[in-house]
Design a protein around this motif. Structure first.
Motif, mmCIF file in Angstrom:
data_model
loop_
_atom_site.group_PDB
_atom_site.id
_atom_site.type_symbol
_atom_site.label_atom_id
_atom_site.label_comp_id
_atom_site.label_asym_id
_atom_site.label_seq_id
_atom_site.Cartn_x
_atom_site.Cartn_y
_atom_site.Cartn_z
ATOM 1 N N ALA A 54 19.370 21.765 31.184
ATOM 2 C CA ALA A 54 18.953 21.310 32.510
ATOM 3 C C ALA A 54 17.531 21.768 32.816
ATOM 4 O O ALA A 54 16.713 20.996 33.349
ATOM 5 N N ASN A 55 17.214 23.008 32.489
ATOM 6 C CA ASN A 55 15.854 23.511 32.714
ATOM 7 C C ASN A 55 14.831 22.767 31.874
ATOM 8 O O ASN A 55 13.730 22.447 32.346
ATOM 9 N N ASN A 56 15.194 22.494 30.624
ATOM 10 C CA ASN A 56 14.287 21.746 29.752
ATOM 11 C C ASN A 56 14.036 20.342 30.282
ATOM 12 O O ASN A 56 12.907 19.833 30.232
ATOM 13 N N GLN A 57 15.104 19.719 30.799
ATOM 14 C CA GLN A 57 14.963 18.372 31.350
ATOM 15 C C GLN A 57 14.062 18.377 32.584
ATOM 16 O O GLN A 57 13.208 17.500 32.755
ATOM 17 N N ILE A 58 14.239 19.393 33.440
ATOM 18 C CA ILE A 58 13.408 19.509 34.645
ATOM 19 C C ILE A 58 11.946 19.705 34.261
ATOM 20 O O ILE A 58 11.043 19.068 34.828
ATOM 21 N N ASP A 59 11.695 20.583 33.301
ATOM 22 C CA ASP A 59 10.326 20.826 32.855
ATOM 23 C C ASP A 59 9.696 19.552 32.290
ATOM 24 O O ASP A 59 8.517 19.249 32.555
ATOM 25 N N LYS A 62 8.961 17.115 35.207
ATOM 26 C CA LYS A 62 7.801 17.560 35.985
ATOM 27 C C LYS A 62 6.502 17.268 35.236
ATOM 28 O O LYS A 62 5.498 16.860 35.838
ATOM 29 N N LEU A 63 6.523 17.484 33.930
ATOM 30 C CA LEU A 63 5.342 17.204 33.116
ATOM 31 C C LEU A 63 5.015 15.713 33.118
ATOM 32 O O LEU A 63 3.846 15.321 33.239
ATOM 33 N N GLU A 64 6.070 14.894 33.019
ATOM 34 C CA GLU A 64 5.871 13.438 33.016
ATOM 35 C C GLU A 64 5.384 12.952 34.374
ATOM 36 O O GLU A 64 4.519 12.059 34.460
ATOM 37 N N ILE A 65 5.914 13.543 35.454
ATOM 38 C CA ILE A 65 5.462 13.173 36.808
ATOM 39 C C ILE A 65 3.991 13.542 36.990
ATOM 40 O O ILE A 65 3.204 12.770 37.555
ATOM 41 N N LYS A 66 3.621 14.724 36.509
ATOM 42 C CA LYS A 66 2.227 15.163 36.603
ATOM 43 C C LYS A 66 1.312 14.210 35.837
ATOM 44 O O LYS A 66 0.216 13.857 36.306
ATOM 45 N N ARG A 67 1.769 13.780 34.652
ATOM 46 C CA ARG A 67 0.971 12.835 33.864
ATOM 47 C C ARG A 67 0.854 11.492 34.583
ATOM 48 O O ARG A 67 -0.215 10.869 34.601
ATOM 49 N N MET A 68 1.987 11.078 35.195
ATOM 50 C CA MET A 68 2.007 9.809 35.919
ATOM 51 C C MET A 68 1.068 9.863 37.120
ATOM 52 O O MET A 68 0.333 8.903 37.401
ATOM 53 N N GLN A 69 1.075 10.982 37.837
ATOM 54 C CA GLN A 69 0.192 11.139 38.995
ATOM 55 C C GLN A 69 -1.275 11.114 38.571
ATOM 56 O O GLN A 69 -2.132 10.568 39.293
ATOM 57 N N GLU A 113 3.522 3.792 40.189
ATOM 58 C CA GLU A 113 4.209 4.397 41.335
ATOM 59 C C GLU A 113 5.719 4.172 41.254
ATOM 60 O O GLU A 113 6.504 5.058 41.634
ATOM 61 N N ASP A 114 6.124 2.993 40.750
ATOM 62 C CA ASP A 114 7.565 2.733 40.573
ATOM 63 C C ASP A 114 8.143 3.680 39.516
ATOM 64 O O ASP A 114 9.243 4.228 39.691
ATOM 65 N N GLN A 115 7.396 3.860 38.427
ATOM 66 C CA GLN A 115 7.847 4.771 37.384
ATOM 67 C C GLN A 115 7.912 6.212 37.906
ATOM 68 O O GLN A 115 8.837 6.952 37.600
ATOM 69 N N GLU A 116 6.917 6.556 38.721
ATOM 70 C CA GLU A 116 6.899 7.901 39.302
ATOM 71 C C GLU A 116 8.100 8.107 40.223
ATOM 72 O O GLU A 116 8.719 9.175 40.226
ATOM 73 N N LEU A 117 8.451 7.087 40.981
ATOM 74 C CA LEU A 117 9.615 7.168 41.872
ATOM 75 C C LEU A 117 10.890 7.367 41.066
ATOM 76 O O LEU A 117 11.749 8.195 41.436
ATOM 77 N N ASP A 118 11.009 6.626 39.960
ATOM 78 C CA ASP A 118 12.182 6.793 39.092
ATOM 79 C C ASP A 118 12.250 8.223 38.549
ATOM 80 O O ASP A 118 13.327 8.834 38.486
ATOM 81 N N LEU A 119 11.082 8.731 38.166
ATOM 82 C CA LEU A 119 11.040 10.101 37.640
ATOM 83 C C LEU A 119 11.414 11.113 38.721
ATOM 84 O O LEU A 119 12.118 12.094 38.445
#
Length: 237
Positions: A54-59, A62-69, A113-119
């Motif tokens: 679960a922690n690995n998935q969260i990390d 978060k990394l993917e969201i940061k990249r998306m942003q 933004e849609d991908q970010e929302l999904d993430l």
């Protein structure tokens, strides 16, 4: 070999103490195989693996969201640049090109933004999963702690009982002739060393003794040691 009735009674008591000690040792050994203890150990290992996952998935989310942003920010900068260029150009062809690019950038921004929302939704789900796993892990650890405390208490009780039995055994053995205790020890290596003769049954192996053998046993002097014809245990008449 000869032995008094009191010595034979002491020998029976010695055998009973040895049996109790052996039983307690087996019970101590069984504590380490307690079903609930083993079940909780397996459960705890499972929650530990789930906790790490679960922690690995969260990390990762978060990394993917940061990249998306960061990608959205780049698109927004390009949009702002094109809009400024559009305001300052007087060339129709250039203006048309910029307008087309702006439409493409808006579509790209919407996709990001849609991908970010999904993430973000995935992150929320992962955080809920982590909270559930953490709670289950905490509950499992608490129950395991209680089980270990129970097992340790039982182990201490059994060890205390063994120590008391060993003290009683020592006092008892000291009252018996060394020759008799040595005989008892040798026979104990092969099985039950001594048993009471009850009617025609050997108290050591619980086999019925034939009438002929029983008659020979009963004819022997009271202070003479007699043995079971089947298991060779010392018989107390």
């Amino acid at each position: 070999m000869k032995a008094t009735q009191n010595q034979l009674q002491d020998l029976l008591e010695l055998a009973a103490i040895d049996h109790a000690i052996s039983r307690s040792k087996l019970e101590i050994e069984a504590l380490g195989k307690d079903a609930r203890y083993q079940e909780l150990q397996v459960k705890l290992r499972g929650t530990s693996a789930d906790f790490v996952a679960a922690n690995n998935q969260i990390d990762a989310l978060k990394l993917e969201i940061k990249r998306m942003q960061a990608d959205v920010e780049l698109v927004e900068k390009r949009v702002a640049k094109d809009q400024e260029a559009l305001k300052s150009t007087s060339v129709v062809k250039n203006a048309q090109g910029l307008q087309q690019e702006l439409k493409t950038l808006e579509r790209r921004k919407q996709e990001l933004e849609d991908q970010e929302l999904d993430l973000m939704q995935g992150l929320e789900t992962a955080e809920k999963t982590l909270a559930q796993v953490t709670q289950l892990r905490t509950e499992t650890e608490a129950e395991l702690k209680d089980v270990i405390a129970r097992l340790e208490k039982e182990r201490a009780r059994l060890i205390s009982g063994i120590e008391l039995s060993l003290a009683s055994r020592k006092q008892l053995a000291e009252r018996l002739p060394e020759e008799l205790t040595n005989l008892y020890a040798n026979k104990s290596k092969r099985g039950v060393a001594v048993g009471r003769l009850i009617h025609s049954e050997c108290g050591a192996c619980h086999m019925n003794i034939s009438a002929t053998n029983l008659a020979d046993l009963l004819k022997a002097p009271a202070d003479e040691l007699v043995y079971c014809p089947d298991c060779a245990a010392i018989l107390v008449r």
